[in-house]
Structures are given as structure tokens and as C-alpha cells.
Scaffold this active site. Structure first.
Site, PDB file in Angstrom:
ATOM      1  N   THR A  16     -16.382 -21.991   4.896  1.00  0.00           N
ATOM      2  CA  THR A  16     -17.776 -21.763   4.506  1.00  0.00           C
ATOM      3  C   THR A  16     -18.394 -23.000   3.844  1.00  0.00           C
ATOM      4  N   GLY A  52     -11.606 -20.274  -2.021  1.00  0.00           N
ATOM      5  CA  GLY A  52     -10.789 -19.979  -3.198  1.00  0.00           C
ATOM      6  C   GLY A  52      -9.626 -20.957  -3.280  1.00  0.00           C
ATOM      7  N   GLU A  90     -14.554 -12.768   4.055  1.00  0.00           N
ATOM      8  CA  GLU A  90     -13.991 -12.488   5.390  1.00  0.00           C
ATOM      9  C   GLU A  90     -15.022 -11.876   6.320  1.00  0.00           C
TER      10      GLU A  90
HETATM   11  C1  LIG Z   1      -7.994  -4.455  -7.023  1.00  0.00           C
HETATM   12  C2  LIG Z   1      -7.611  -5.823  -7.334  1.00  0.00           C
HETATM   13  C3  LIG Z   1      -7.681  -6.797  -6.202  1.00  0.00           C
HETATM   14  C4  LIG Z   1      -6.531  -6.631  -5.285  1.00  0.00           C
HETATM   15  C5  LIG Z   1      -6.677  -7.451  -4.104  1.00  0.00           C
HETATM   16  C6  LIG Z   1      -5.454  -7.557  -3.336  1.00  0.00           C
HETATM   17  C7  LIG Z   1      -5.288  -8.499  -2.246  1.00  0.00           C
HETATM   18  C8  LIG Z   1      -6.242  -9.572  -1.992  1.00  0.00           C
HETATM   19  C9  LIG Z   1      -7.184  -9.389  -0.810  1.00  0.00           C
HETATM   20  C10 LIG Z   1      -6.965 -10.242   0.336  1.00  0.00           C
HETATM   21  C11 LIG Z   1      -7.270 -11.690   0.138  1.00  0.00           C
HETATM   22  C12 LIG Z   1      -8.641 -11.991   0.506  1.00  0.00           C
HETATM   23  C13 LIG Z   1      -9.015 -13.369   0.165  1.00  0.00           C
HETATM   24  C14 LIG Z   1     -10.436 -13.532   0.508  1.00  0.00           C
HETATM   25  C15 LIG Z   1     -10.793 -14.937   0.638  1.00  0.00           C
HETATM   26  C16 LIG Z   1     -11.955 -15.091   1.491  1.00  0.00           C
HETATM   27  C17 LIG Z   1     -11.911 -15.905   2.519  1.00  0.00           C
HETATM   28  C18 LIG Z   1     -13.071 -16.078   3.415  1.00  0.00           C
HETATM   29  O1  LIG Z   1     -14.104 -15.481   3.259  1.00  0.00           O
HETATM   30  S1  LIG Z   1     -12.831 -17.181   4.685  1.00  0.00           S
HETATM   31  C19 LIG Z   1     -14.334 -17.267   5.549  1.00  0.00           C
HETATM   32  C20 LIG Z   1     -14.621 -16.037   6.324  1.00  0.00           C
HETATM   33  N1  LIG Z   1     -15.768 -16.226   7.140  1.00  0.00           N
HETATM   34  C21 LIG Z   1     -16.190 -15.342   7.977  1.00  0.00           C
HETATM   35  O2  LIG Z   1     -15.641 -14.273   8.085  1.00  0.00           O
HETATM   36  C22 LIG Z   1     -17.327 -15.756   8.833  1.00  0.00           C
HETATM   37  C23 LIG Z   1     -17.947 -14.620   9.594  1.00  0.00           C
HETATM   38  N2  LIG Z   1     -18.371 -15.062  10.913  1.00  0.00           N
HETATM   39  C24 LIG Z   1     -17.579 -14.982  12.032  1.00  0.00           C
HETATM   40  O3  LIG Z   1     -16.439 -14.543  11.958  1.00  0.00           O
HETATM   41  C25 LIG Z   1     -18.080 -15.369  13.366  1.00  0.00           C
HETATM   42  O4  LIG Z   1     -18.752 -16.518  13.405  1.00  0.00           O
HETATM   43  C26 LIG Z   1     -18.877 -14.231  14.036  1.00  0.00           C
HETATM   44  C27 LIG Z   1     -17.895 -13.057  14.174  1.00  0.00           C
HETATM   45  C28 LIG Z   1     -20.080 -13.793  13.234  1.00  0.00           C
HETATM   46  C29 LIG Z   1     -19.288 -14.630  15.470  1.00  0.00           C
HETATM   47  O5  LIG Z   1     -20.297 -15.493  15.473  1.00  0.00           O
HETATM   48  P1  LIG Z   1     -20.874 -16.049  16.868  1.00  0.00           P
HETATM   49  O6  LIG Z   1     -21.531 -17.346  16.571  1.00  0.00           O
HETATM   50  O7  LIG Z   1     -21.596 -15.045  17.642  1.00  0.00           O
HETATM   51  O8  LIG Z   1     -19.554 -16.225  17.629  1.00  0.00           O
HETATM   52  P2  LIG Z   1     -19.021 -17.235  18.606  1.00  0.00           P
HETATM   53  O9  LIG Z   1     -20.113 -17.790  19.476  1.00  0.00           O
HETATM   54  O10 LIG Z   1     -18.231 -18.156  17.819  1.00  0.00           O
HETATM   55  O11 LIG Z   1     -18.114 -16.254  19.504  1.00  0.00           O
HETATM   56  C30 LIG Z   1     -18.678 -15.166  20.186  1.00  0.00           C
HETATM   57  C31 LIG Z   1     -17.586 -14.431  20.941  1.00  0.00           C
HETATM   58  O12 LIG Z   1     -16.370 -14.488  20.207  1.00  0.00           O
HETATM   59  C32 LIG Z   1     -15.948 -13.194  19.833  1.00  0.00           C
HETATM   60  N3  LIG Z   1     -15.325 -13.290  18.517  1.00  0.00           N
HETATM   61  C33 LIG Z   1     -15.905 -13.615  17.357  1.00  0.00           C
HETATM   62  N4  LIG Z   1     -14.987 -13.599  16.383  1.00  0.00           N
HETATM   63  C34 LIG Z   1     -13.816 -13.299  16.943  1.00  0.00           C
HETATM   64  C35 LIG Z   1     -12.508 -13.133  16.438  1.00  0.00           C
HETATM   65  N5  LIG Z   1     -12.237 -13.270  15.142  1.00  0.00           N
HETATM   66  N6  LIG Z   1     -11.529 -12.818  17.281  1.00  0.00           N
HETATM   67  C36 LIG Z   1     -11.774 -12.635  18.589  1.00  0.00           C
HETATM   68  N7  LIG Z   1     -13.011 -12.773  19.140  1.00  0.00           N
HETATM   69  C37 LIG Z   1     -14.004 -13.092  18.322  1.00  0.00           C
HETATM   70  C38 LIG Z   1     -17.204 -12.407  19.811  1.00  0.00           C
HETATM   71  O13 LIG Z   1     -16.954 -11.046  19.930  1.00  0.00           O
HETATM   72  C39 LIG Z   1     -17.935 -12.971  21.021  1.00  0.00           C
HETATM   73  O14 LIG Z   1     -17.309 -12.448  22.163  1.00  0.00           O
HETATM   74  P3  LIG Z   1     -18.131 -12.275  23.506  1.00  0.00           P
HETATM   75  O15 LIG Z   1     -17.139 -11.685  24.448  1.00  0.00           O
HETATM   76  O16 LIG Z   1     -18.613 -13.641  23.889  1.00  0.00           O
HETATM   77  O17 LIG Z   1     -19.252 -11.338  23.193  1.00  0.00           O
HETATM   78  C1  LIG Z   2     -15.324 -14.048  -3.648  1.00  0.00           C
HETATM   79  C2  LIG Z   2     -15.512 -14.840  -2.394  1.00  0.00           C
HETATM   80  C3  LIG Z   2     -14.450 -15.588  -1.900  1.00  0.00           C
HETATM   81  C4  LIG Z   2     -14.619 -16.377  -0.763  1.00  0.00           C
HETATM   82  N1  LIG Z   2     -13.585 -17.143  -0.322  1.00  0.00           N
HETATM   83  C5  LIG Z   2     -13.764 -17.977   0.739  1.00  0.00           C
HETATM   84  C6  LIG Z   2     -12.705 -18.829   1.183  1.00  0.00           C
HETATM   85  O1  LIG Z   2     -11.607 -18.831   0.637  1.00  0.00           O
HETATM   86  N2  LIG Z   2     -12.942 -19.661   2.217  1.00  0.00           N
HETATM   87  C7  LIG Z   2     -14.138 -19.692   2.863  1.00  0.00           C
HETATM   88  O2  LIG Z   2     -14.278 -20.475   3.803  1.00  0.00           O
HETATM   89  N3  LIG Z   2     -15.153 -18.869   2.481  1.00  0.00           N
HETATM   90  C8  LIG Z   2     -15.000 -18.030   1.440  1.00  0.00           C
HETATM   91  N4  LIG Z   2     -16.018 -17.191   1.037  1.00  0.00           N
HETATM   92  C9  LIG Z   2     -17.285 -17.230   1.749  1.00  0.00           C
HETATM   93  C10 LIG Z   2     -17.533 -15.990   2.583  1.00  0.00           C
HETATM   94  O3  LIG Z   2     -16.695 -15.954   3.692  1.00  0.00           O
HETATM   95  C11 LIG Z   2     -18.998 -15.960   3.020  1.00  0.00           C
HETATM   96  O4  LIG Z   2     -19.796 -15.866   1.865  1.00  0.00           O
HETATM   97  C12 LIG Z   2     -19.244 -14.806   3.957  1.00  0.00           C
HETATM   98  O5  LIG Z   2     -18.678 -15.068   5.217  1.00  0.00           O
HETATM   99  C13 LIG Z   2     -20.749 -14.483   4.120  1.00  0.00           C
HETATM  100  O6  LIG Z   2     -21.430 -15.585   4.566  1.00  0.00           O
HETATM  101  P1  LIG Z   2     -22.763 -16.102   3.851  1.00  0.00           P
HETATM  102  O7  LIG Z   2     -22.469 -16.310   2.424  1.00  0.00           O
HETATM  103  O8  LIG Z   2     -23.237 -17.249   4.670  1.00  0.00           O
HETATM  104  O9  LIG Z   2     -23.788 -14.913   3.965  1.00  0.00           O
HETATM  105  P2  LIG Z   2     -25.159 -14.898   4.795  1.00  0.00           P
HETATM  106  O10 LIG Z   2     -24.820 -14.938   6.237  1.00  0.00           O
HETATM  107  O11 LIG Z   2     -26.067 -15.956   4.301  1.00  0.00           O
HETATM  108  O12 LIG Z   2     -25.668 -13.475   4.394  1.00  0.00           O
HETATM  109  C14 LIG Z   2     -26.871 -13.219   3.661  1.00  0.00           C
HETATM  110  C15 LIG Z   2     -27.551 -11.965   4.237  1.00  0.00           C
HETATM  111  O13 LIG Z   2     -28.001 -12.220   5.557  1.00  0.00           O
HETATM  112  C16 LIG Z   2     -27.580 -11.201   6.444  1.00  0.00           C
HETATM  113  N5  LIG Z   2     -27.316 -11.783   7.760  1.00  0.00           N
HETATM  114  C17 LIG Z   2     -26.737 -12.990   8.048  1.00  0.00           C
HETATM  115  N6  LIG Z   2     -26.665 -13.181   9.372  1.00  0.00           N
HETATM  116  C18 LIG Z   2     -27.182 -12.096   9.959  1.00  0.00           C
HETATM  117  C19 LIG Z   2     -27.375 -11.683  11.310  1.00  0.00           C
HETATM  118  N7  LIG Z   2     -26.979 -12.445  12.334  1.00  0.00           N
HETATM  119  N8  LIG Z   2     -27.934 -10.504  11.540  1.00  0.00           N
HETATM  120  C20 LIG Z   2     -28.308  -9.697  10.523  1.00  0.00           C
HETATM  121  N9  LIG Z   2     -28.149 -10.027   9.213  1.00  0.00           N
HETATM  122  C21 LIG Z   2     -27.602 -11.197   8.932  1.00  0.00           C
HETATM  123  C22 LIG Z   2     -26.300 -10.649   5.813  1.00  0.00           C
HETATM  124  O14 LIG Z   2     -26.088  -9.308   6.214  1.00  0.00           O
HETATM  125  C23 LIG Z   2     -26.615 -10.757   4.326  1.00  0.00           C
HETATM  126  O15 LIG Z   2     -27.333  -9.614   3.933  1.00  0.00           O
HETATM  127  C24 LIG Z   2     -15.871 -16.391  -0.091  1.00  0.00           C
HETATM  128  C25 LIG Z   2     -16.929 -15.611  -0.577  1.00  0.00           C
HETATM  129  C26 LIG Z   2     -16.760 -14.847  -1.712  1.00  0.00           C
HETATM  130  C27 LIG Z   2     -17.905 -14.038  -2.220  1.00  0.00           C
END
Ligand SMILES: CCCCCCCCCCCCCCC/C=C/C(=O)SCCNC(=O)CCNC(=O)[C@H](O)C(C)(C)COP(=O)(O)OP(=O)(O)OC[C@H]1O[C@@H](n2cnc3c(N)ncnc32)[C@H](O)[C@@H]1OP(=O)(O)O
Ligand SMILES: Cc1cc2nc3c(=O)[nH]c(=O)nc-3n(C[C@H](O)[C@H](O)[C@H](O)COP(=O)(O)OP(=O)(O)OC[C@H]3O[C@@H](n4cnc5c(N)ncnc54)[C@H](O)[C@@H]3O)c2cc1C
Length: 609
Positions: free
Chosen positions: A83, A122, A369
């Protein structure tokens, strides 16, 4: 603790946990358990759940041989830096560049704009020595889109950032303690060079000559780490929901309010139907999410084995299920924790109820995620594709198999005649299938009215999300029913789980009645029979409610809640907690002489005048 103390204490705990894992030693499952008891977000989460899996999933054999032994012994500490300040959801919109320089056989990592700064990862801010960085790959002036790279961030001797790297913590997050134990960080590159062999090259490659060799497998495998973590988040949702429900159920049995007859004892609040109607569906959800989490783990293992054998057929379904269930269960759990706070009345708002901190630490699961709405839209795309292929000869499989019975499900009428019919699993299932299919088909029909499909999709986003949620709820209900069909030891236990299964399903009907009625999946009479049955199920669950939360086997220490104490000794302990507050160290507070006394004196003076 101050932020610095909290952060340092989490380092201490993490390192102690790592020591125990090695010394005892602990298996992978036991280590996960230890993580739960540690109960604080910290750098180990990202190292083990994202950095190591990213190398395993996207690295070549040589890269794995080089990096995994170091990572496995924690001689390097890694994080997952995807991100950026400007883009999180839109992964394809990331701006960091990795330009190949054939002269030096290196990639030059650069952050061209402020919005291209990595922001949120993180473990990045203060701890990690290395990261998997996602950046746009550029060779010979051509942009090949986002790829992963292993990058050393800090000097291994003194931990200072390497030249060309600016790095730090992004600041305090929601809540007092909560996620502030984690050093979510920012990072900028100023033409920082890494060797070519640090691009993760299992999927696509760059040769010594600078030629880009695209992947011959779906490029979405690059997103595999996110799929893996989303799967684990579903089981974690059950754990967090169970924790909140355990507190609220035990306290609801202790708390009495109104209903005293002739000076007798008052009513336990758990006996109010309103309390049951808010609490028992959450109890049922905790169990439901656990079962669907077990099933999702199986699905994930299955797809992983298939991918290893170059079978990509089930990847879209695995993506849709992990994305949709992550979204649905984390939204329900966040709302559920807040509902449990309210179920505990005023005392739920006290820190020592354990609920405020649980909410603060849990709620970002709706965003990390993948934002929950963005993820449901992925499910919706998958559903629209499946609907468009109906009748093409390609039978829908897995969780969309029910769509293969579209002809029947689109015109069938529910045969529920009496309240007890709602305890028939086939009837319940068909109701959920009809609703999910009809919502998906209605979206597909509306989409087809647009000339431009993408424009139509944008216009219908809200309906598409609802259709996706309906599909996910069907999955959860169906996996609960499947669980009941399997072996469950103890007839009594099975009966209790059956009650919870129907409570889960019928409360969803109650909550989303508009969907069920507008799709003609049920009639209003059948809806009121469902409500009637729900009330009867609450009555059956009531005597076992405390046992059903005791079954989670959470210790008082883990619950961290005065209200959820196993012995129910709430009131004396609330006093004990209150007396521990630093404000109670003195009878007259600091600030009295400075502010309160002059105010009162002034009031007395004016009164005399
Ligand atoms: C109670 C106390 C606490 C206890 C806790 C205990 C445990 C701890 C918890 C666990 C740990 C957690 C740690 C959290 C740390 C956080 C980390 C993060 O946040 S990392 C960053 C995460 N970021 C995201 O998730 C980004 C979200 N966006 C996307 O994933 C993608 O970009 C999208 C899914 C929105 C797709 O965007 P788009 O531009 O449309 O896609 P593409 O053009 O790239 O691809 C389209 C095509 O691909 C298919 N697709 C998309 N994603 C996937 C995938 N993952 N796998 C397979 N296929 C995928 C999609 O369906 C499209 O398919 P098509 O056939 O073309 O339609
Ligand atoms: C506690 C925490 C830990 C994290 N850890 C990591 C990490 O370890 N590594 C890492 O890489 N990232 C990490 N992240 C980032 C996290 O993965 C992103 O914040 C998350 O994927 C959401 O993306 P964004 O912040 O760009 O939200 P945005 O996409 O800007 O979302 C803002 C608003 O826009 C809306 N929106 C966005 N796109 C669309 C669309 N296409 N259609 C309709 N609505 C839309 C959403 O629903 C939301 O309401 C972490 C975030 C948090 C809060």
C-alpha cells in the site's frame, strides 16, 4: 503505557514468544495459539503471515534457498509493503517504480511522487530489516505493471536506514492501546539500487539483457499472499466474535434489571427477548464463522495443491470465497463487538469490560487485506460472470453449483407452511439459494440494459454488493448445515448446534427481510413464521447460553474483562478496578488548587455580592 512503552513491550513479548517457539519447541499450530495469547498486533504477524509466504509463493527455488533460511531463523525480519499513500485498494495504480538498469544489472527503486510513498505496512516503521516491496517494473522504458521485490531496508549492524531510503512510523492509530503496538510505517526510495536477482521471479522474469519474460501462469498468483491471509482472517473473526459474545453472555446472566415482584429478585437481562434477539444471533455467528473458517482452510489447501500441479481452474472461486467471506465475517464481527458493548449497558463502555480495546484492535480488519466493499465487488464480478455463462454448457461448480439449478430456483415458491418447517435444512437452504440467485440475476438483467458494461457496473455498485453478501451468507449457512450432517460427538451438543444454525439462518432472514420479500423467496406469512420459530429457538438456547460460551474455553486472563469473569463476581471486581485508577491515588485531584478552587471561590464571592 505510552506509545513508546507499548511498542517496546510488544517487542519484548514477540521476542519472548519466538524464544518459546524454539525452545519448547512449538508446532505451527501451537505457535499460532501462542500468537493469540500474546494478543497484540506486532511485527511477527507480518513477518510470518506475509513476508515469508510472499517469498514462498513468488520466489524462484534459488530465491527461496537464499532468503527462507534467513527468514525462518529470523536473522532477517520482513514486512509486506504494498500500500502507498495514494493507493491501497487499486493495486494496479501503485506508483513506486523499479527500473531495470542493464549497465549495472540492478533495479533502481524510486518514489516519484509523495503519493507513491509506501504507507501502512506493519513492521515497516521501526523493526523490519527487509521488505517485499511492490513496484511498477520498467524495462527499456516499458511499464510491465506491478511486481514484487525483496529489498533490504536497514543496516544489519546498527539498524539505520540504508542510504536512499527514508523510513518512519505513520503515527498513532484508533484507540488507546489497540493497534498502536504495531509500527505501521512509511517509506520513500530515492533511486535505491538492488541486484536483479531480488525481483521475485517465479511468475515473470527479467533477463540479464533486460528482456521481460511474462508469466505463463495467471498473473493474479502475485496476489496469493493476500488470498492466504484473507483465509486466516475468517477464522480469526470467529475468535474475536466468540470473545465479545462470551463477555456479553456471562454479564447478561449476572445483570438484573426490573421485573421484581413483591420486593423479590429482579429479572436477569438475558431473559429479555430483546436481549436474546441481539445476543443469540451473535453467539450463533461465532460458531458459524468457525465452521466456515474450517471449510475455507480446506478450500485454500485444495487450491494451493491444484496450483502446484498447474491447475488454475478453481483460483477464481478461491479468490471470490476468501475475499467475500473475509469481508462478510469481519464486518459482522466488528458490528457484533460493538453490539456486545451495548448489550452490557453502561459498564460495557468501561475499559475494564474488555470490549472497547477489542473493538479498537479488531475494527481495522474491515479495511486491511482489502476494503470490505471493494472485496464484495470482486465477488459480484465473479457472480456476474457465472450468471452470464449459465446455459452455455459450462455447469457452475463449487459454491456456485446452486446456480446450475437456476430454472427451478428462479420460479420455485417456498413450501414453508408452519413455524417448524423452518427447522428443515433443505427448505432453509433453498430459501437462501433462491434469494441469492434472484438477486444476482436481477443485477445481471439490469447490467445488460447498459451498452457499456463497466458503466453499468459502476451504476449498480450498491445492488451488486448486496447480491454478493447474499451469496456469502448462503455459503455460511450451507457450511453450517454440512457441519451438522457430519459426525458431532454427543446428541446434546448436536441439538445445541442445530439450534444455533437455525438461529443464524432465521435471524439473517429477519435482518434482510426486504431482500427475501422483494425476490419473492418467501411470503410475509412465511417471514412471520420464521420470527415465531426464532423466538422458540431463543427459549431453547437460553438455559445453555452460558455453557455455549464457556465452551470457547477462554481464560479470564485472555478475556481481560471484569464483566465476562467466569465466576460472575462482577460488582466487587468493578470496584477493585476503579480503585486502581491513578485518579484515585489521591482523594483531592491534581489541578484542584489550580482550577477548581479558584472557580468555587469566585462563585462564593459573586454569591456574597
Ligand atoms: C483480537 C486480537 C487480535 C487477534 C488477531 C489475530 C491474528 C492477526 C490477524 C492476521 C494478520 C493480519 C495482518 C494484516 C496486515 C495487513 C496487510 C495488508 O493490508 S496488505 C495489503 C492488502 N491490500 C489489498 O488487499 C488490496 C486490495 N486490492 C486488491 O486485492 C486488488 O487489486 C483487487 C482485488 C481490488 C483487484 O483489482 P483490479 O485492479 O480489478 O484487479 P486486476 O486488474 O489486478 O485483476 C483483475 C482480475 O484478477 C482477479 N483477481 C484479483 N485479485 C485476485 C486474487 N487475489 N486471486 C486471484 N484472482 C484475483 C479478479 O477477479 C479479476 O479477474 P477477471 O477474471 O479478470 O475478472
Ligand atoms: C491496521 C492496518 C494495517 C495495514 N497493514 C498493511 C500492510 O502490512 N501492508 C500493506 O501493504 N498495507 C497495509 N494496510 C493497508 C490496507 O491494505 C489498505 O488500507 C486497504 O487495502 C484499503 O485501501 P485504501 O486505504 O486505499 O482504501 P480506499 O480504497 O481509499 O478506500 C476508501 C473508500 O473508498 C471506497 N472505494 C475504493 N475503491 C472503490 C471502488 N472501486 N468501488 C467502490 N468503492 C470504493 C472504499 O469502500 C472505502 O469506503 C493496512 C491498513 C490498516 C488499517
Amino acid at each position: 503505557m505510552t506509545r513508546k512503552e507499548l511498542f517496546k513491550n510488544t517487542l519484548r513479548k514477540s521476542v519472548h514468544a519466538w524464544k518459546l517457539i524454539n525452545e519448547l519447541p512449538l508446532s505451527d499450530d501451537e505457535s499460532l495459539m501462542l500468537r493469540h495469547f500474546m494478543d497484540q498486533p506486532g511485527f511477527l504477524d507480518l513477518h510470518w503471515r506475509m513476508f515469508v509466504p510472499a517469498i514462498k509463493g513468488q520466489g524462484t527455488e534459488e530465491q527461496k534457498q537464499k532468503w527462507l533460511p534467513l527468514a525462518n531463523k529470523m536473522q532477517i525480519i520482513g514486512c509486506y509493503a504494498q500500500t502507498e499513500l495514494g493507493h491501497g485498494s487499486n493495486v494496479q495504480g501503485l506508483e513506486t517504480t523499479a527500473t531495470f538498469d542493464p549497465q549495472t544489472d540492478q533495479f533502481i527503486l524510486h518514489s516519484p511522487t509523495q503519493t507513491s510513498s509506501k504507507w501502512w505496512p506493519g513492521g515497516l516503521g521501526k523493526v523490519s530489516t527487509h521488505a517485499v516491496i511492490y513496484a511498477r517494473l520498467i524495462t527499456d522504458g516499458k511499464d510491465h505493471g506491478v511486481h514484487g521485490f525483496i529489498v533490504q531496508l536497514r543496516n544489519m549492524d546498527d539498524h539505520s536506514p540504508l542510504p536512499g531510503i527514508t523510513i518512519g512510523d505513520i503515527g498513532v492509530k484508533f484507540g488507546n492501546g489497540a493497534y498502536n503496538s504495531m509500527d505501521n510505517g512509511f517509506l520513500m526510495f530515492d533511486k535505491f539500487c538492488i541486484p536483479r536477482d531480488q525481483m521475485l521471479m517465479r511468475l515473470s522474469k527479467v533477463t540479464r539483457e533486460g528482456k521481460y519474460v511474462p508469466s505463463d501462469v495467471p498473473r493474479q498468483l502475485m496476489y496469493g499472499t493476500m488470498v492466504s491471509v484473507r483465509q486466516t482472517i475468517v477464522s480469526n473473526a470467529s475468535i474475536a466474535m466468540a470473545r465479545a459474545v462470551c463477555i456479553a453472555t456471562r454479564y447478561s446472566a449476572v445483570r438484573r434489571q426490573f421485573g421484581s415482584q413483591n420486593g423479590g429478585i429482579e429479572t436477569q437481562v438475558i431473559d429479555y427477548k430483546t436481549q436474546q434477539n441481539r445476543l443469540f444471533p451473535l453467539l450463533a455467528s461465532a460458531y458459524a464463522f468457525r465452521f466456515v473458517g474450517e471449510w475455507l482452510k480446506w478450500l485454500y489447501t485444495d487450491v494451493t495443491q491444484r496450483l502446484e500441479a498447474s491447475d488454475f481452474a478453481t483460483l477464481p472461486e478461491a479468490h471470490a470465497c476468501t475475499a467475500g467471506l473475509k469481508s462478510m465475517t469481519t464486518s459482522a464481527t466488528s458490528d457484533g463487538i460493538e453490539e456486545c458493548r451495548k448489550l452490557c449497558g453502561g459498564h460495557g463502555y468501561l475499559w475494564c469490560s474488555g470490549l472497547p480495546e477489542l473493538f479498537a484492535v479488531y475494527v481495522p480488519a474491515c479495511t486491511y487485506e482489502g476494503d470490505n466493499v471493494v472485496l464484495q465487488l470482486q465477488v459480484a464480478r465473479f457472480l456476474m460472470k457465472t450468471v452470464s455463462q449459465l446455459g452455455s454448457g459450462k455447469a457452475p461448480a463449487g459454491t456456485t453449483a446452486y446456480m446450475g439449478r437456476a430454472k427451478h430456483l428462479l420460479q420455485c415458491r417456498s413450501s414453508i407452511r408452519k413455524a417448524e418447517d423452518w427447522l428443515n435444512p433443505a427448505m432453509v437452504l433453498e430459501t437462501f439459494e433462491a434469494r441469492a440467485l434472484r438477486m444476482a440475476v436481477s443485477c445481471a438483467n439490469n447490467l445488460s440494459k447498459f451498452e457499456n458494461q463497466e458503466q453499468g457496473f459502476s451504476e449498480l455498485l450498491a445492488d451488486l454488493v448486496e447480491a454478493a453478501i447474499a451469496h456469502c451468507q448462503l455459503i455460511v449457512v450451507s457450511k453450517f448445515i454440512v457441519k451438522l450432517e457430519g459426525e458431532i460427538k454427543g446428541k446434546g451438543v448436536k441439538n445445541q448446534l442445530k439450534n444455533l444454525c437455525y438461529i443464524y439462518a432465521l435471524h439473517l432472514i429477519h435482518k434482510h427481510l426486504g431482500d427475501f420479500l422483494s425476490t419473492n423467496s418467501i411470503t410475509s406469512e412465511q417471514a412471520s413464521l420464521a420470527n415465531h420459530q426464532l423466538r422458540s429457538l431463543y427459549t431453547q438456547v437460553r438455559p445453555n447460553a452460558v455453557a455455549l460460551v464457556d465452551a470457547f474455553d477462554y481464560t479470564d486472563h485472555y478475556l481481560g474483562s471484569v464483566l465476562g469473569r467466569y465466576d460472575g463476581n462482577v460488582y466487587p471486581k468493578l470496584f477493585e478496578e476503579a480503585l486502581k485508577d491513578p485518579l484515585n491515588d489521591t482523594v483531592v485531584p491534581d489541578g484542584y488548587h489550580e482550577y477548581i478552587r479558584p472557580l468555587i471561590k469566585q462563585h462564593l464571592r459573586s454569591a456574597r455580592l
